[in-house]
Design a protein around this motif. Sequence first.
Motif, PDB file in Angstrom:
ATOM      1  N   ASN A 146      85.592  32.757  17.521  1.00 31.93           N
ATOM      2  CA  ASN A 146      85.510  31.951  18.744  1.00 31.93           C
ATOM      3  C   ASN A 146      85.851  32.765  19.984  1.00 31.93           C
ATOM      4  OD1 ASN A 146      85.011  29.614  17.144  1.00 31.93           O
ATOM      5  ND2 ASN A 146      87.217  29.424  16.784  1.00 31.93           N
ATOM      6  N   MET A 148      87.191  32.137  23.951  1.00 31.79           N
ATOM      7  CA  MET A 148      87.727  31.188  24.922  1.00 31.79           C
ATOM      8  C   MET A 148      88.095  31.926  26.205  1.00 31.79           C
ATOM      9  SD  MET A 148      90.928  28.515  24.680  1.00 31.79           S
ATOM     10  CE  MET A 148      92.178  29.780  24.458  1.00 31.79           C
ATOM     11  N   ASN A 165      82.556  29.142  18.249  1.00 26.81           N
ATOM     12  CA  ASN A 165      82.467  28.311  19.449  1.00 26.81           C
ATOM     13  C   ASN A 165      82.818  29.097  20.705  1.00 26.81           C
ATOM     14  OD1 ASN A 165      81.933  26.039  17.780  1.00 26.81           O
ATOM     15  ND2 ASN A 165      84.136  25.734  17.474  1.00 26.81           N
ATOM     16  N   SER A 167      84.178  28.446  24.783  1.00 32.97           N
ATOM     17  CA  SER A 167      84.750  27.431  25.664  1.00 32.97           C
ATOM     18  C   SER A 167      85.372  28.064  26.897  1.00 32.97           C
ATOM     19  CB  SER A 167      85.815  26.604  24.926  1.00 32.97           C
ATOM     20  OG  SER A 167      86.901  27.424  24.518  1.00 32.97           O
ATOM     21  N   THR A 168      85.336  27.302  28.000  1.00 38.04           N
ATOM     22  CA  THR A 168      86.134  27.622  29.184  1.00 38.04           C
ATOM     23  C   THR A 168      87.110  26.480  29.382  1.00 38.04           C
ATOM     24  OG1 THR A 168      84.621  26.543  30.759  1.00 38.04           O
ATOM     25  CG2 THR A 168      84.215  28.874  30.250  1.00 38.04           C
ATOM     26  N   THR A 169      88.317  26.832  29.794  1.00 40.61           N
ATOM     27  CA  THR A 169      89.339  25.815  29.995  1.00 40.61           C
ATOM     28  C   THR A 169      90.288  26.278  31.086  1.00 40.61           C
ATOM     29  OG1 THR A 169      90.995  24.441  28.852  1.00 40.61           O
ATOM     30  CG2 THR A 169      90.891  26.763  28.233  1.00 40.61           C
ATOM     31  N   ASN A 188      79.566  25.446  19.020  1.00 41.41           N
ATOM     32  CA  ASN A 188      79.563  24.573  20.193  1.00 41.41           C
ATOM     33  C   ASN A 188      79.884  25.357  21.467  1.00 41.41           C
ATOM     34  OD1 ASN A 188      79.196  22.427  18.394  1.00 41.41           O
ATOM     35  ND2 ASN A 188      81.402  22.096  18.190  1.00 41.41           N
ATOM     36  N   THR A 190      81.508  24.574  25.153  1.00 42.53           N
ATOM     37  CA  THR A 190      82.247  23.576  25.915  1.00 42.53           C
ATOM     38  C   THR A 190      82.699  24.185  27.238  1.00 42.53           C
ATOM     39  OG1 THR A 190      83.063  22.563  23.874  1.00 42.53           O
ATOM     40  CG2 THR A 190      84.205  21.987  25.916  1.00 42.53           C
ATOM     41  N   GLN A 213      79.970  19.482  28.851  1.00 41.76           N
ATOM     42  CA  GLN A 213      80.614  19.805  30.122  1.00 41.76           C
ATOM     43  C   GLN A 213      81.704  18.774  30.335  1.00 41.76           C
ATOM     44  OE1 GLN A 213      80.169  17.769  33.275  1.00 41.76           O
ATOM     45  NE2 GLN A 213      81.840  19.028  34.111  1.00 41.76           N
ATOM     46  N   GLN A 214      82.924  19.248  30.587  1.00 39.74           N
ATOM     47  CA  GLN A 214      84.064  18.352  30.725  1.00 39.74           C
ATOM     48  C   GLN A 214      84.690  18.479  32.098  1.00 39.74           C
ATOM     49  OE1 GLN A 214      86.565  19.646  27.473  1.00 39.74           O
ATOM     50  NE2 GLN A 214      85.348  18.588  25.931  1.00 39.74           N
TER      51      GLN A 214
END
Length: 299
Positions: A146, A148, A165, A167-169, A188, A190, A213-214
């Motif tokens: 993954n 991130m 996966n 992701s950006t957070t 995924n 995200t 997209q969150q």
Amino acid sequence: TNTPTITVTPTVTATPTATATPTPTNVTKTWVGGQAAGPRNWSIANNWSPSGVPGSGDTVLIPQTAVNQPQLTASVSITGLVMDGGATLDTAGFTLTASGSVQAGSMRGTGTLSMTGSSKSVSGSLPNLTVSGTVSLAGPTTVNANLMATGNLTLNGQTVSVTGNFSTTGGGVLTMTNALDQLTVGGNATFGGGYTVGLLTNGVLKVGGAFAQQWNSSLNSFAASGTHRVVFNGSAAQSVSFGSAGWYSYFQDVEMANTAGVSFTTGATVNGTATISAGAVTSAVGVTVTVGGNLVDTL
């Protein structure tokens, strides 16, 4: 009549001298390995030259010529990492934190490379990767787990393949502004990070799993423009959802290339061209997908 004498001067061919690959000047510790107590143990002082386990101020070189390639036995922090093309490092489930740049040969195992520095670079074959600093790719990169980003990850005209996966957070963002940028995500994708207006203007993002997209840190956590394109090419049915669709987060160009189908579970906006090249495209009841450019169905 005099017969002339012909003299032949032999040609001397020089034998080329092999030139060793130079050691980067900023390296402070070089792996040698082979200590009886643990020939692959990163944490044994005499496995290094000069002797001593690398610390947070060290830049480490792992040559491919070392018979015993290193393995982490605990989480460690260093400045930078330089690995020859054929060198390996087994993370063995631990975390290697680098405040500098990383030129990886093959980092293996279930561990994590954590990059914390500003204006640094990374390339090579990696395990899990977390980016909390400002990092750009310096060559083709494979993340065999993954990825991130809580910082800024810039593709810099390179390709990166993520088997797991992406992701950006937090304040994390992905920067794709070069036509050669390509991010392929097997799992995924995200986007729940920071403000991306002007950061997703070029290149191709390929997604094999769900796209989400969150609205966590920013309404604009996925705001694509220019010639940026997203391709859905998974082998199983895929879903697409937006937490702040419309004015805030949106696709530029998008292609549905999944024979198993793509389903929109929320409203979404495509400001450019939407292409259907494989499979069915569906949406939940009451969901509207707005296409500002052309809708192209090649089936």
